[in-house]
Design an enzyme around this catalytic site. Sequence first.
Site, mmCIF file in Angstrom:
data_model
loop_
_atom_site.group_PDB
_atom_site.id
_atom_site.type_symbol
_atom_site.label_atom_id
_atom_site.label_comp_id
_atom_site.label_asym_id
_atom_site.label_seq_id
_atom_site.Cartn_x
_atom_site.Cartn_y
_atom_site.Cartn_z
ATOM 1 N N THR A 128 -8.637 -63.092 -30.280
ATOM 2 C CA THR A 128 -9.842 -62.462 -29.741
ATOM 3 C C THR A 128 -9.682 -62.103 -28.265
ATOM 4 O OG1 THR A 128 -11.189 -63.727 -31.288
ATOM 5 C CG2 THR A 128 -12.322 -62.752 -29.405
ATOM 6 N N SER A 134 -14.564 -59.032 -32.768
ATOM 7 C CA SER A 134 -14.013 -59.024 -34.128
ATOM 8 C C SER A 134 -13.106 -57.832 -34.406
ATOM 9 C CB SER A 134 -15.166 -59.026 -35.139
ATOM 10 O OG SER A 134 -15.930 -60.218 -35.045
ATOM 11 N N GLU A 243 -8.860 -69.293 -42.969
ATOM 12 C CA GLU A 243 -9.719 -69.615 -41.838
ATOM 13 C C GLU A 243 -11.191 -69.544 -42.227
ATOM 14 O OE1 GLU A 243 -10.860 -68.077 -37.313
ATOM 15 O OE2 GLU A 243 -9.226 -67.107 -38.419
ATOM 16 N N ARG A 244 -11.564 -68.500 -42.958
ATOM 17 C CA ARG A 244 -12.972 -68.353 -43.327
ATOM 18 C C ARG A 244 -13.409 -69.432 -44.304
ATOM 19 N NH1 ARG A 244 -12.249 -61.829 -43.895
ATOM 20 N NH2 ARG A 244 -12.273 -61.381 -41.651
ATOM 21 N N THR A 366 -18.065 -62.566 -36.910
ATOM 22 C CA THR A 366 -19.513 -62.757 -36.962
ATOM 23 C C THR A 366 -20.053 -62.423 -38.354
ATOM 24 O OG1 THR A 366 -20.079 -60.492 -36.336
ATOM 25 C CG2 THR A 366 -19.666 -62.065 -34.535
#
Length: 392
Positions: A128, A134, A243-244, A366
């Site tokens: 990031t 994002s 990761e999610r 997000t």
Amino acid sequence: MNELYFTEEHNLFRESLQDFLQKEVVPHIDKWEETGKIDRFIWEKFGEMGFFGIAYPEEYGGMGLDFFYTVILLEELQKINSGGFAAAIWAHAYLAMTHLNAEGDTRIKSEYLAPSITGEKIGCLCITEPFGGSDVAGMRTTAVKEGDHYVLNGSKTFITNGVYSDYLVVAAKTAPELGGKGMSIFVVDRDTPGVSATKLDKLGWRASDTGEIAFDNVRIPVANLMGEENKGFGYIMQHFATERLIMGINAHARAEYAIDYALEYMKERTAFGQTIDRFQALRHKIAERKAEVEMSKTFNYAIAYRLDKGEYVVKEATMSKLTATKIADEVIYDCLQMLGGYGYMEEYPMARLLRDSRLGPIGGGTSDILREIIAKMIIDKKEYKVQTETKA
């Protein structure tokens, strides 16, 4: 239901981990929350216990265990009520180390992955950027090849472990004219000249060192390129599913912790001659929230099973993060309300839990971005494919 996914060995591991966290971590949490710095000794203790090596090859000191051991680690970390400490651990073990294992060559794995498993080295993942958010493909950090080095310039922000880590896994444009197709991944030593970091002051996750990092003509050996040049965007996308899902699992675990704590409080707190767990309005609110958490957990376990079998579950993992983090925020808000004025007091866990949970719908993409990603997959029929090329 747990018997579908958890064996007796899993359960014994959970008990051992719970005991370790209560003895070695919990006594220090308040200090780390106050100072914003996690003492180095605990990383080595995690390494000694093998917790960093759960998912990694035995040849580098890992244990090569199935993904449900990771699920257990994530769940139990949420239940000691320090989102910052939990984030520091999993950002090291499942963000930085994932790239080392997947794209690093034998030397990189020996010099960075092996000591990461023992807790001797701590890593962070730098994707990031201050102006990118994002928009990964729009990053501005560049790495220009000059002889046997790349020269790195740019900045990153919101990096967990960004101040105190020993190495950084950095994404940068090696061919800016190609946009997202011109990105590469590097491992960079913290003490390399030109690397600097500034600690950020956050609403929550206060135990973790979240940093903004600057790269000023940082010279990286060509050998520290991970995977193939200009293939970095694909590598990043490949690991987003994990990761999610991790963030979805974190969410259902902290929501479950909030409900358990609220129920214990409600059994003891009296009003109008009875404990407040006897009031229908409160009982029904808890029932509704518990149903949502159970649904979220069941979905997450099913996706974890598929991920463990090698499926590329980016759509489902994105759904997990989107829904589970929303549910967690709402559950924790309501559970804080159950404590009345005490929920607002720092000596009770809900205030910190509420602050820490709020990062869920923001970090790792997000919720607004995730909705569009899901829309592309289910409406536009866009397919995200796994990328398997690695550096020999």
